[in-house]
Motif scaffolding. Sequence first.
Motif, PDB file in Angstrom:
ATOM      1  N   GLN A   1       0.838  -1.206   0.000  1.00 24.35           N
ATOM      2  CA  GLN A   1       0.000   0.000   0.000  1.00 24.35           C
ATOM      3  C   GLN A   1       0.868   1.250   0.000  1.00 24.35           C
ATOM      4  OE1 GLN A   1      -2.483   1.605   3.437  1.00 24.35           O
ATOM      5  NE2 GLN A   1      -4.023   0.355   2.384  1.00 24.35           N
TER       6      GLN A   1
ATOM      7  N   MET B   1      -1.664  -1.872  -3.688  1.00 21.39           N
ATOM      8  CA  MET B   1      -0.961  -2.488  -4.812  1.00 21.39           C
ATOM      9  C   MET B   1       0.015  -3.501  -4.239  1.00 21.39           C
ATOM     10  SD  MET B   1       2.067   0.034  -6.138  1.00 21.39           S
ATOM     11  CE  MET B   1       0.979   1.104  -7.037  1.00 21.39           C
TER      12      MET B   1
ATOM     13  N   GLY C   1      -1.986   1.164  -9.106  1.00 17.88           N
ATOM     14  CA  GLY C   1      -3.020   1.219  -8.090  1.00 17.88           C
ATOM     15  C   GLY C   1      -3.743   2.545  -8.185  1.00 17.88           C
TER      16      GLY C   1
END
Length: 528
Positions: A442, A448, A488
Amino acid sequence: MAPRVLISDKLSKTAVQIFKDRGLDVDYQPDLGKDKEKLLAIIGEYDGLAIRSNTKVTEKVIAAAKNLRVIGRAGIGVDNVDIPAATAKGIIVMNTPFGNSITTAEHAIAMMFALARQLPEADASTRAGKWEKNRFMGVEITGKTLGVIGCGNIGSIVADRAIGLKMRVVAYDPFLSDERAIDLGVEKVELDQLFRRADFITLHTPLTDKTRGIVDAAAIATMKDGVRIINCARGGLVVEADLVEALKSGKVAGAGIDVFEVEPATENPLFALPNVVCTPHLGASTTEAQENVALQVAEQMADYLMKGAVVNALNMPSISAEEAPRLTPFVKLAELLGSFAGQLTETGLKAIRLEYEGEVAEMNVRALTAAALTGVLKPLLQTVNMVSAPAMARERGVTVEEVRREQRGAYENYIRLTVITDRQERSVAGTVFADAKPRIIQIKGINMEAELGPHMLYITNQDKPGFIGRFASLLGQEGINIATFNLGRKAAGEDAIALVEVDEPISDSVIERVAALEGVVQAKRLTF
């Protein structure tokens, strides 16, 4: 058989006695460091090597060091040791980061006095029988503004002494918090402000990619006319050719230089200028400092060779043998998270928060926090290690918070690191899977999963169609091969992140072109 230690530079004889008292076999050959061939011939016989700056521990020396387990540098600088080669062979490299701080700080203050009153030139003139009283018109230090670049251990001592001399002190250090600045009695400023305001400028920062050439022609042009510059830190911080021109023109009234781009400096254009005070890297050269660092390095090496204790190691964390197999992957993760955040931090660092969740919360989080701090601080303080990082954070007034909690989410273990600066908070989280490889999971609240490679590109962008195509096309035009591509986003059409590993270093020009792409908010080069 007792471990054998070779001392190949001039260290205090007290260090020899410490090794003997601890049960080690010590061989004191203080001139051996200058003889490369002889060092190569005998280094294979020793378990430990204690040095100062004359011995060059090259890859070739390390290859010949069949039994070497530890290299101890009496002092802070380890430019003369090939640390990657030592690490690859499992040799610990230690230094003594705080042993000569007062001595170096005092040398900078001495340089300032010498420049203010032109002492070396006046001395030479008087000895020559000239009695040029009117020629040597000095300036008072009282009431002047001193600019301190780098307000760590040495810089803060210089600031304290300068305040005692009734100077005003302005300081630039990206890791200096407002609270620490208040405690020191200095005014925290940006670098451009320091250049504009200071009557004297003194450098106390390591030589890194970010600080190399920090005082160049462009910087000097923004300074006061008649500024005086002092460098007792590292050669390369000041662009010598630019300084020479500024000294000739009078823009810079004087310079005190203890360190040079090339050392030993037997020839240098600065030597020909009358308004320069040059010394041969004497910053740490006092009896007290040399005694301190010699004793420290002997004690550290003896503790390691006899007990396995690791202190002030530049290439190995302080972890006990029992916990090492389980903890080491998380140490690597913590340092990677710190490095990730540190490379993206450009404003004053106020606090770091570390959250440990799951089984990792029951581990040696002190070592993990030290690893994370090492990663955060290393972009600007390359000699920082897991032992010195917490102290260096404290010196700069950086608050460190640790939070431990039981598993709540999908991951059995994870670490979240949050950096709090003057302007924002930025967090990054990671975990270690069964393969023992650290993963990012993250960034800034955006999920991600990514591994970190040697050459990375971090991009924040608006989630709009066409960005990936434009970006990949640009890298293709530049002949840059993408190894991994991780994406992401918060939600469709909102903030997005790309974390890309490439096969070779990325140039400044490519970074600029990526940053100029439509939709890109930020583009940064990261190295791990």
